[in-house]
Design a protein around this motif. Structure first.
Motif, mmCIF file in Angstrom:
data_model
loop_
_atom_site.group_PDB
_atom_site.id
_atom_site.type_symbol
_atom_site.label_atom_id
_atom_site.label_comp_id
_atom_site.label_asym_id
_atom_site.label_seq_id
_atom_site.Cartn_x
_atom_site.Cartn_y
_atom_site.Cartn_z
ATOM 1 N N GLY A 36 -28.487 6.384 -58.061
ATOM 2 C CA GLY A 36 -27.475 7.418 -57.972
ATOM 3 C C GLY A 36 -27.064 7.682 -56.544
ATOM 4 N N THR A 37 -25.805 8.133 -56.346
ATOM 5 C CA THR A 37 -25.297 8.496 -55.051
ATOM 6 C C THR A 37 -24.473 9.749 -55.198
ATOM 7 O OG1 THR A 37 -23.495 6.969 -55.494
ATOM 8 C CG2 THR A 37 -25.236 6.181 -54.056
ATOM 9 N N PRO A 38 -24.270 10.488 -54.113
ATOM 10 C CA PRO A 38 -23.557 11.740 -54.229
ATOM 11 C C PRO A 38 -22.099 11.522 -54.600
ATOM 12 C CG PRO A 38 -23.865 11.151 -51.946
ATOM 13 C CD PRO A 38 -24.645 10.175 -52.750
ATOM 14 N N ALA A 39 -21.575 12.358 -55.446
ATOM 15 C CA ALA A 39 -20.192 12.227 -55.879
ATOM 16 C C ALA A 39 -19.247 12.541 -54.739
ATOM 17 C CB ALA A 39 -19.913 13.176 -57.057
ATOM 18 N N VAL A 40 -18.142 11.769 -54.674
ATOM 19 C CA VAL A 40 -17.077 12.063 -53.726
ATOM 20 C C VAL A 40 -15.792 12.132 -54.522
ATOM 21 C CG1 VAL A 40 -18.204 10.977 -51.783
ATOM 22 C CG2 VAL A 40 -16.783 9.597 -53.264
ATOM 23 N N ASN A 41 -14.681 12.411 -53.855
ATOM 24 C CA ASN A 41 -13.419 12.562 -54.536
ATOM 25 C C ASN A 41 -13.071 11.308 -55.322
ATOM 26 O OD1 ASN A 41 -10.867 13.267 -55.327
ATOM 27 N ND2 ASN A 41 -9.917 12.701 -53.365
ATOM 28 N N SER A 42 -12.917 11.435 -56.602
ATOM 29 C CA SER A 42 -12.606 10.269 -57.432
ATOM 30 C C SER A 42 -11.284 10.446 -58.160
ATOM 31 C CB SER A 42 -13.729 10.046 -58.452
ATOM 32 O OG SER A 42 -13.886 11.176 -59.267
ATOM 33 N N SER A 43 -10.395 11.224 -57.562
ATOM 34 C CA SER A 43 -9.127 11.504 -58.230
ATOM 35 C C SER A 43 -8.282 10.251 -58.390
ATOM 36 C CB SER A 43 -8.342 12.555 -57.429
ATOM 37 O OG SER A 43 -8.110 12.091 -56.105
ATOM 38 N N ALA A 44 -8.521 9.261 -57.514
ATOM 39 C CA ALA A 44 -7.733 8.037 -57.588
ATOM 40 C C ALA A 44 -8.439 6.934 -58.356
ATOM 41 C CB ALA A 44 -7.412 7.540 -56.183
ATOM 42 N N ALA A 45 -9.540 7.251 -59.020
ATOM 43 C CA ALA A 45 -10.271 6.238 -59.762
ATOM 44 C C ALA A 45 -9.427 5.718 -60.907
ATOM 45 C CB ALA A 45 -11.570 6.825 -60.307
ATOM 46 N N PRO A 46 -9.544 4.443 -61.233
ATOM 47 C CA PRO A 46 -8.737 3.849 -62.298
ATOM 48 C C PRO A 46 -9.037 4.467 -63.660
ATOM 49 C CG PRO A 46 -9.767 2.168 -60.928
ATOM 50 C CD PRO A 46 -10.394 3.470 -60.573
ATOM 51 N N THR A 47 -8.086 4.337 -64.544
ATOM 52 C CA THR A 47 -8.257 4.782 -65.926
ATOM 53 C C THR A 47 -8.158 3.581 -66.834
ATOM 54 O OG1 THR A 47 -5.888 5.213 -66.088
ATOM 55 C CG2 THR A 47 -7.293 7.055 -65.460
ATOM 56 N N ALA A 150 -8.736 -5.682 -64.958
ATOM 57 C CA ALA A 150 -10.192 -5.512 -64.949
ATOM 58 C C ALA A 150 -10.592 -4.273 -65.752
ATOM 59 C CB ALA A 150 -10.698 -5.407 -63.509
ATOM 60 N N PRO A 151 -10.164 -4.195 -66.992
ATOM 61 C CA PRO A 151 -10.415 -2.981 -67.786
ATOM 62 C C PRO A 151 -11.898 -2.726 -68.056
ATOM 63 C CG PRO A 151 -9.547 -4.748 -69.180
ATOM 64 C CD PRO A 151 -9.397 -5.203 -67.768
ATOM 65 N N GLN A 152 -12.706 -3.801 -68.221
ATOM 66 C CA GLN A 152 -14.136 -3.593 -68.456
ATOM 67 C C GLN A 152 -14.815 -3.016 -67.210
ATOM 68 O OE1 GLN A 152 -16.062 -6.867 -71.011
ATOM 69 N NE2 GLN A 152 -14.366 -7.930 -70.014
ATOM 70 N N THR A 153 -14.369 -3.484 -66.058
ATOM 71 C CA THR A 153 -14.906 -2.965 -64.800
ATOM 72 C C THR A 153 -14.580 -1.488 -64.663
ATOM 73 O OG1 THR A 153 -14.690 -5.123 -63.737
ATOM 74 C CG2 THR A 153 -14.849 -3.201 -62.299
ATOM 75 N N PRO A 158 -19.066 3.414 -62.201
ATOM 76 C CA PRO A 158 -19.017 4.841 -61.838
ATOM 77 C C PRO A 158 -17.900 5.063 -60.815
ATOM 78 C CG PRO A 158 -21.269 4.009 -61.742
ATOM 79 C CD PRO A 158 -20.378 2.806 -61.905
ATOM 80 N N PRO A 159 -17.066 6.075 -60.973
ATOM 81 C CA PRO A 159 -15.976 6.313 -60.019
ATOM 82 C C PRO A 159 -16.446 6.397 -58.575
ATOM 83 C CG PRO A 159 -15.688 7.677 -61.968
ATOM 84 C CD PRO A 159 -17.027 7.016 -62.102
ATOM 85 N N VAL A 160 -17.649 6.936 -58.358
ATOM 86 C CA VAL A 160 -18.157 7.057 -56.989
ATOM 87 C C VAL A 160 -18.306 5.696 -56.330
ATOM 88 C CG1 VAL A 160 -20.592 7.043 -57.680
ATOM 89 C CG2 VAL A 160 -19.929 8.152 -55.548
ATOM 90 N N LYS A 351 -36.100 7.713 -47.967
ATOM 91 C CA LYS A 351 -35.622 6.478 -48.568
ATOM 92 C C LYS A 351 -34.118 6.607 -48.831
ATOM 93 C CE LYS A 351 -39.862 5.167 -48.518
ATOM 94 N NZ LYS A 351 -40.318 4.262 -47.426
ATOM 95 N N ILE A 352 -33.400 5.518 -48.562
ATOM 96 C CA ILE A 352 -31.935 5.574 -48.627
ATOM 97 C C ILE A 352 -31.410 4.661 -49.721
ATOM 98 C CG2 ILE A 352 -29.797 5.319 -47.318
ATOM 99 C CD1 ILE A 352 -31.465 5.420 -44.772
ATOM 100 N N ALA A 353 -30.526 5.187 -50.558
ATOM 101 C CA ALA A 353 -29.858 4.362 -51.572
ATOM 102 C C ALA A 353 -28.675 3.655 -50.931
ATOM 103 C CB ALA A 353 -29.383 5.237 -52.725
ATOM 104 N N ALA A 354 -28.566 2.365 -51.187
ATOM 105 C CA ALA A 354 -27.440 1.598 -50.650
ATOM 106 C C ALA A 354 -26.153 2.021 -51.331
ATOM 107 C CB ALA A 354 -27.679 0.109 -50.875
ATOM 108 N N ILE A 355 -25.079 2.025 -50.566
ATOM 109 C CA ILE A 355 -23.793 2.298 -51.182
ATOM 110 C C ILE A 355 -23.343 1.049 -51.936
ATOM 111 C CG2 ILE A 355 -23.198 4.002 -49.444
ATOM 112 C CD1 ILE A 355 -21.321 1.979 -48.165
ATOM 113 N N SER A 356 -22.312 1.196 -52.729
ATOM 114 C CA SER A 356 -21.931 0.139 -53.672
ATOM 115 C C SER A 356 -21.477 -1.142 -52.988
ATOM 116 C CB SER A 356 -20.818 0.636 -54.593
ATOM 117 O OG SER A 356 -19.647 0.958 -53.847
ATOM 118 N N THR A 357 -21.095 -1.067 -51.719
ATOM 119 C CA THR A 357 -20.602 -2.255 -51.024
ATOM 120 C C THR A 357 -21.716 -3.172 -50.540
ATOM 121 O OG1 THR A 357 -20.463 -0.946 -48.988
ATOM 122 C CG2 THR A 357 -18.444 -1.197 -50.294
ATOM 123 N N GLN A 358 -22.946 -2.916 -50.967
ATOM 124 C CA GLN A 358 -24.049 -3.820 -50.625
ATOM 125 C C GLN A 358 -23.770 -5.233 -51.127
ATOM 126 O OE1 GLN A 358 -26.557 -3.088 -48.766
ATOM 127 N NE2 GLN A 358 -28.070 -4.691 -49.109
#
Length: 526
Positions: A36-47, A150-153, A158-160, A351-358
């Protein structure tokens, strides 16, 4: 590359190898566990895409994919099967080009500079993602594109994760969908620790005791597999002993600039100009004089893990827990006479969680088939049949599936491994049934210690200081590596020379620019 004030080990260690392991990440070999990672603005996340938004696949296309790592022996077999399935699903085939670990760092940016013809490419926060996104090397992935191709993606991500992958508010990669933990661990010869009745390795001090004992008693064996590699970046041991040990976080892997994770102001400082660095130089010198690593470390290009398997090296710093666990399982399978184990030398630190761009996949800005490329990424990450095939190879040959979520090594496991298929890590990843319980236990403990901080997703834009950044990198390569490996006799003079040269290279200008960006980033979060 899996997110994580005294004794430290060489910060230039294992640079060439670091890229090999950086991406493996997370828990259970290829499979990382969610933290898990902290939520950020996801208003532009795909639908989710609609039925009227179906893509046109009437024309057959041939895609080219650029990956890092050595070409696996069974590539033709696996990708031959893949192309049969892709022809049926999206009327496309794909050919992969592999940039070998020995020189990928040089060849990767040249592919973009020359505007070579390719469609998809592996990328990560440690593998030129931010750099190429800012230079225009990657195609921007818009909400409409993701929804349509990429509808399955879109459904499963997660929007974050999308938000974390944005550069200046724009998305240029499909990030992996399997959050990793950044912290580094030590893989070492446990049988040798027992042989010499050494204390448990659970700190930098106890690790130093182990290293010096091996160096003194095991002739013909190096206690620590160190290699400076090509170019400069902070990697494995740097992060274990510098970031983790001090609860610092490096802003950029090519610069000696960091901040304290619990400092709400995000004050940037030069690591080399700290009391902690001054103290560790004595430690470096002690290890070097004790023969812990080779005096030829700067020119060493050996594969450290293979040297450990061959009994030539007693320990190294793994890129992450998943890699160490995989190495442990591999040793038990291939050479059980040598007992290895995993040690966390900063067990009480954050301990640090990697962001998604790992790990992730991007599309070349000049791709002739961006839509079909995105469709391929969607399948690689979300279609179980295709994901299994491309992650593990031919069922019954390269791997043996065990239920829906586990696997064991097949008779030809070694013929399909070692390259960046981590780019499509997802929730479909299987876990290796031989993955050691002790690695799982460490991860379970870490999960209760994951630390989130305001600058967790901050990315430095060096556009205004590129000249200075390049100069700083050259200074670190010339002055820092020999200093940290104890090859400089006068430590005080060596440190003073390093700091002087960094100032001449423009580090103060870079710090000013970085601080301004950090301040602006924090202000937006208020």
């Amino acid at each position: 590359m899996k997110a994580k004030k005294s004794l430290l080990l060489p910060m230039a260690a294992l640079l060439s190898m670091s890229a090999v392991l950086a991406a493996c990440g997370g828990n259970n070999n290829n499979a990382a566990s969610n933290t898990g990672t902290p939520a950020v603005n996801s208003s532009a996340a795909p639908t989710n895409a609609t039925a009227s938004n179906e893509p046109d696949t009437s024309k057959e296309v041939k895609l080219k994919m650029l990956l890092v790592g050595g070409k696996p022996a069974d590539y033709d077999k696996v990708f031959g099967e893949l192309n049969k399935k892709l022809k049926e699903r999206i009327n496309a085939t794909v050919e992969a080009e592999f940039l070998d670990w020995s020189d990928w760092n040089q060849k990767y940016p040249l592919k973009f500079a020359a505007n070579e013809d390719f469609d998809l490419v592996y990328t990560a926060n440690w593998a030129y993602y931010n750099d190429q996104a800012l230079k225009g090397g990657f195609l921007e992935l818009t909400e409409d594109m993701l929804n349509k191709y990429a509808p399955q993606t879109v459904k499963n991500m997660p929007p974050v994760s999308f938000d974390q992958a944005k550069v200046n508010g724009k998305l240029f990669m499909v990030p992996n969908n399997n959050v990793e933990v950044n912290d580094k661990v030590i893989l070492y010869r446990e049988d040798l620790r027992k042989k010499y009745n050494l204390p448990e390795i659970n700190s930098l001090e106890s690790y130093a005791t182990y290293l010096k004992a091996i160096a003194a008693n095991e002739k013909g064996m190096l206690a620590y597999g160190a290699k400076a590699g090509d170019g400069w970046k902070w990697h494995e041991m740097d992060q274990a002993t510098l970031e983790q040990h001090n609860d610092w976080n490096l802003v950029d892997m090519t610069l000696p600039l960091a901040y304290k994770m619990d400092d709400a102001s995000g004050k940037i400082f030069n690591i080399y100009d700290t009391p902690e660095f001054k103290q560790l130089l004595t430690y470096y010198k002690d290890l070097s004089d004790s023969g812990v690593w080779s005096k030829n470390v700067v020119s060493n290009k050996n594969d450290v893990w293979q040297d450990i398997k061959a009994g030539k090296v007693a320990s190294y710093a793994a890129q992450n827990l998943g890699t160490a666990g995989s190495n442990l399982a591999e040793m038990r399978r291939d050479n059980p006479s040598l007992e290895v184990a995993i040690a966390d030398i900063t067990p009480d630190k954050k301990k640090i969680a990697a962001i998604s761009t790992q790990n992730g996949m991007a599309i070349h800005a000049t791709s002739k088939n961006p839509e079909r490329s995105l469709m391929l990424i969607d399948l690689l990450q979300n279609d179980k049949e295709i994901h299994d095939l491309t992650m593990y190879g031919i069922s019954g040959t390269n791997y043996v599936p065990e239920g829906d979520d586990k696997y064991s090594a097949g008779p030809a496991a070694a013929n399909y491994t070692g390259f960046s298929n981590w780019g499509w890590n997802s929730q479909l990843n299987r876990s290796d049934s031989s993955y050691p319980k002790e690695a799982d236990d460490i991860f379970e403990k870490w999960q209760s210690s994951i630390y989130h901080f305001p600058l967790e997703t901050f990315v430095f834009d060096d556009a205004k200081v590129k000249t200075e950044v390049a100069s700083i990198s050259n200074v670190m390569l010339r002055y820092s590596i020999p200093l940290e490996y104890g090859l400089v006799k006068d430590l005080d003079k060596g440190q003073a020379d390093l700091i002087k040269q960094l100032k001449a290279a423009g580090i103060e200008k870079v710090m000013t620019e970085m601080q301004a960006q950090v301040d602006a980033f924090l202000a937006q979060q208020k």
